[in-house]
Motif scaffolding. Structure first.
Motif, PDB file in Angstrom:
ATOM      1  N   GLY A  13     -15.884  32.989 -14.395  1.00 18.41           N
ATOM      2  CA  GLY A  13     -14.664  32.454 -14.389  1.00 18.41           C
ATOM      3  C   GLY A  13     -13.461  31.280 -13.752  1.00 18.41           C
ATOM      4  N   PRO A  14     -13.975  31.267 -12.877  1.00 23.27           N
ATOM      5  CA  PRO A  14     -13.234  29.302 -12.109  1.00 23.27           C
ATOM      6  C   PRO A  14     -13.240  28.724 -13.118  1.00 23.27           C
ATOM      7  CG  PRO A  14     -14.573  29.869 -10.834  1.00 23.27           C
ATOM      8  CD  PRO A  14     -15.527  31.513 -12.012  1.00 23.27           C
ATOM      9  N   PRO A  15     -11.833  27.847 -13.169  1.00 19.38           N
ATOM     10  CA  PRO A  15     -12.363  26.316 -13.866  1.00 19.38           C
ATOM     11  C   PRO A  15     -13.638  25.819 -14.082  1.00 19.38           C
ATOM     12  CG  PRO A  15      -9.988  26.687 -12.606  1.00 19.38           C
ATOM     13  CD  PRO A  15     -10.695  28.050 -12.705  1.00 19.38           C
ATOM     14  N   VAL A  16     -13.696  24.572 -15.056  1.00 20.78           N
ATOM     15  CA  VAL A  16     -14.924  23.842 -14.678  1.00 20.78           C
ATOM     16  C   VAL A  16     -14.986  22.825 -15.279  1.00 20.78           C
ATOM     17  CG1 VAL A  16     -17.022  23.697 -16.880  1.00 20.78           C
ATOM     18  CG2 VAL A  16     -16.501  25.663 -15.746  1.00 20.78           C
ATOM     19  N   VAL A  17     -15.217  21.972 -14.494  1.00 21.71           N
ATOM     20  CA  VAL A  17     -15.811  20.906 -14.980  1.00 21.71           C
ATOM     21  C   VAL A  17     -17.225  20.327 -15.337  1.00 21.71           C
ATOM     22  CG1 VAL A  17     -16.387  18.192 -14.670  1.00 21.71           C
ATOM     23  CG2 VAL A  17     -13.695  19.246 -13.567  1.00 21.71           C
ATOM     24  N   ALA A  18     -17.588  19.938 -16.537  1.00 14.03           N
ATOM     25  CA  ALA A  18     -18.658  19.485 -17.983  1.00 14.03           C
ATOM     26  C   ALA A  18     -19.463  18.609 -17.628  1.00 14.03           C
ATOM     27  CB  ALA A  18     -18.786  20.319 -18.397  1.00 14.03           C
ATOM     28  N   THR A  19     -20.144  18.361 -16.570  1.00 19.61           N
ATOM     29  CA  THR A  19     -21.077  17.329 -17.000  1.00 19.61           C
ATOM     30  C   THR A  19     -22.054  16.914 -17.488  1.00 19.61           C
ATOM     31  OG1 THR A  19     -20.184  16.029 -15.082  1.00 19.61           O
ATOM     32  CG2 THR A  19     -22.068  14.519 -15.653  1.00 19.61           C
ATOM     33  N   PHE A  20     -22.539  16.126 -18.642  1.00 19.88           N
ATOM     34  CA  PHE A  20     -23.663  15.268 -19.043  1.00 19.88           C
ATOM     35  C   PHE A  20     -24.068  14.628 -19.323  1.00 19.88           C
ATOM     36  CE2 PHE A  20     -20.958  18.341 -21.634  1.00 19.88           C
ATOM     37  CZ  PHE A  20     -21.948  19.026 -22.541  1.00 19.88           C
ATOM     38  N   HIS A  21     -25.757  14.983 -18.483  1.00 16.17           N
ATOM     39  CA  HIS A  21     -26.460  13.580 -18.169  1.00 16.17           C
ATOM     40  C   HIS A  21     -27.328  13.502 -19.029  1.00 16.17           C
ATOM     41  CE1 HIS A  21     -25.625  13.924 -14.056  1.00 16.17           C
ATOM     42  NE2 HIS A  21     -24.845  15.563 -14.564  1.00 16.17           N
ATOM     43  N   ALA A  22     -28.322  13.858 -20.046  1.00 16.29           N
ATOM     44  CA  ALA A  22     -29.883  13.064 -20.337  1.00 16.29           C
ATOM     45  C   ALA A  22     -29.206  12.581 -21.922  1.00 16.29           C
ATOM     46  CB  ALA A  22     -30.480  14.305 -20.845  1.00 16.29           C
ATOM     47  N   ALA A  23     -29.609  11.874 -22.725  1.00 15.04           N
ATOM     48  CA  ALA A  23     -29.209  11.224 -23.599  1.00 15.04           C
ATOM     49  C   ALA A  23     -30.147  12.141 -24.851  1.00 15.04           C
ATOM     50  CB  ALA A  23     -30.368  10.318 -24.091  1.00 15.04           C
ATOM     51  N   PRO A  24     -28.657  12.727 -25.994  1.00 17.26           N
ATOM     52  CA  PRO A  24     -29.612  13.993 -26.254  1.00 17.26           C
ATOM     53  C   PRO A  24     -30.259  13.151 -28.092  1.00 17.26           C
ATOM     54  CG  PRO A  24     -27.447  12.913 -27.205  1.00 17.26           C
ATOM     55  CD  PRO A  24     -27.934  12.597 -25.318  1.00 17.26           C
ATOM     56  N   GLY A  25     -31.192  14.424 -28.179  1.00 13.96           N
ATOM     57  CA  GLY A  25     -32.007  14.057 -28.912  1.00 13.96           C
ATOM     58  C   GLY A  25     -31.584  14.229 -30.421  1.00 13.96           C
ATOM     59  N   ASP A  26     -31.874  13.684 -31.670  1.00 14.90           N
ATOM     60  CA  ASP A  26     -31.940  14.247 -32.684  1.00 14.90           C
ATOM     61  C   ASP A  26     -31.046  15.361 -33.190  1.00 14.90           C
ATOM     62  OD1 ASP A  26     -32.684  11.231 -33.339  1.00 14.90           O
ATOM     63  OD2 ASP A  26     -34.477  11.766 -34.274  1.00 14.90           O
ATOM     64  N   LEU A  27     -31.642  16.412 -33.085  1.00 13.79           N
ATOM     65  CA  LEU A  27     -31.053  17.675 -32.991  1.00 13.79           C
ATOM     66  C   LEU A  27     -29.314  17.639 -32.614  1.00 13.79           C
ATOM     67  CD1 LEU A  27     -31.326  20.793 -33.780  1.00 13.79           C
ATOM     68  CD2 LEU A  27     -32.146  21.559 -32.178  1.00 13.79           C
ATOM     69  N   TRP A  28     -29.611  17.679 -30.824  1.00 17.88           N
ATOM     70  CA  TRP A  28     -27.970  18.031 -30.513  1.00 17.88           C
ATOM     71  C   TRP A  28     -27.067  16.524 -31.608  1.00 17.88           C
ATOM     72  CZ3 TRP A  28     -26.985  21.661 -28.820  1.00 17.88           C
ATOM     73  CH2 TRP A  28     -27.992  22.537 -27.741  1.00 17.88           C
TER      74      TRP A  28
END
Length: 342
Positions: free
Chosen positions: A104-119
């Motif tokens: 529902g509310p506004p979102v700030v999205a934070t990525f932490h992990a190093a993505p693997g080959d699939l991502w």
């Protein structure tokens, strides 16, 4: 402002994202905001919304403790109605983070992990459509490093805000031991402890007086001091008394918080030559070939014989660590929240 900090990982278990959520919560409260942590594994003494038990799921060359109970989505939605904004960490993690994106509310999205080959391949395929997958509530996207969101989908704006450390907590003035070397990390292959132990035999053959303290693991190998569990104050004391701190990680790292802790403590930091580690350490860290125990042994032997260089690296590291002090990082997140609400 009333902020909901959403973490998909078990808060009762050790982990970099969990530590960042706790640290950020404390900083925001000091700045006058109200904070509600929404995560599995919260203890009774920790205010917030406890989302129950977790199971271990393979991920990023490790195992991550996630809640897979679909009922938590409803709990998050109810709690989200009481906050102005949700800060969702690791937004693509089931079930907690994915549920929070559409609560529902506004979102700030934070990525932490190093993505693997699939991502990485998925990011390339989706391109600018990636934001639509995150959903209409996501107003701002951040990542702790360029490595944590690479390759960047074309047309997608991502702000880099690094992880935070309480730098002052590592400046306790404890006497430095000129031949003490330390390591901090779980006993997982990607943390590189095997590389360090293999190099250590050659180090003590040259410097028998050298000592190695391993924090966070316990194999019981002779000639090494093993410290499985440790408090924050004792950790800071060991790092501050170390001449050299070693981060021999093999990969899968998006940031390198242990480098910042070693630099904040004034130790000369020696690390594997990972792109994310170079981003964090810059010229204040001495790098060796990733996975090479021979190169690590040579580097440690060289530094232990050059106390002036150890001192120079320690001073350079202390100065660079200020970039990652919570006093700076929390302000940047607070500005991001205001932008998301506007």
């Amino acid at each position: 402002m009333r902020i909901g900090l959403v973490c998909p990982y078990d808060m009762g278990k050790p982990g970099g994202v969990q530590n960042q959520v706790k640290g950020l919560a404390g900083q925001l409260e000091q700045m006058g905001d109200e904070v509600v942590i929404m995560a599995p594994g919260l203890s009774e003494s920790e205010p917030g919304l406890d989302l129950g038990r977790t199971i271990s799921v393979p991920g990023n060359r490790s195992k991550v403790p996630l809640s897979m109970d679909p009922r938590v989505v409803g709990l998050i939605k109810d709690a989200a109605a009481t906050v102005d904004l949700l800060h969702v960490h690791e937004p693509l993690m089931p079930v907690v983070s994915l549920g929070a994106l559409r609560a529902g509310p506004p979102v700030v999205a934070t990525f932490h992990a190093a993505p693997g080959d699939l991502w990485r391949r998925l990011y390339n395929v989706l391109g600018s459509r990636f934001r639509r997958i995150l959903g209409p509530n996501v107003r701002k996207i951040t990542a702790v490093s360029a490595t944590a969101f690479a390759p960047l989908p074309e047309g997608l704006e991502v702000e880099i805000i690094p992880n935070g450390v309480d730098v002052a907590a590592f400046s306790n003035g404890h006497p430095r031991e000129p031949f003490r070397v330390s390591f901090l990390g779980r006993d997982e292959k990607r943390k590189g402890l095997d590389v360090l132990l293999d190099a250590w035999d050659r180090v003590i053959a040259t410097y028998p007086q050298a000592s190695l303290e391993v924090i966070g693991s316990d194999r019981g190998v002779d000639g090494v001091k093993w410290i499985m569990t440790i408090g924050d104050e004792e950790k800071a004391e060991i790092l501050a008394s170390s001449a050299i701190f070693v981060a021999p990680n093999l990969g899968g790292e998006s940031f390198g918080i242990v480098l910042v802790e070693g630099m904040a403590a004034g130790a000369a930091v020696v690390s594997s030559d990972l792109p994310s580690f170079r981003d964090v350490g810059g010229e204040a860290v001495r790098y060796f070939e990733t996975g090479s125990s021979d190169d690590l042994a040579s580097t440690l032997i060289d530094l232990l014989g050059r106390p002036d260089e150890v001192a120079r690296l320690g001073s350079a590291g202390r100065a660079r660590a200020q970039l990652y002090d919570w006093g700076n990082v929390a302000v940047r997140y607070r500005e991001t929240y205001e932008q998301a609400l506007s």
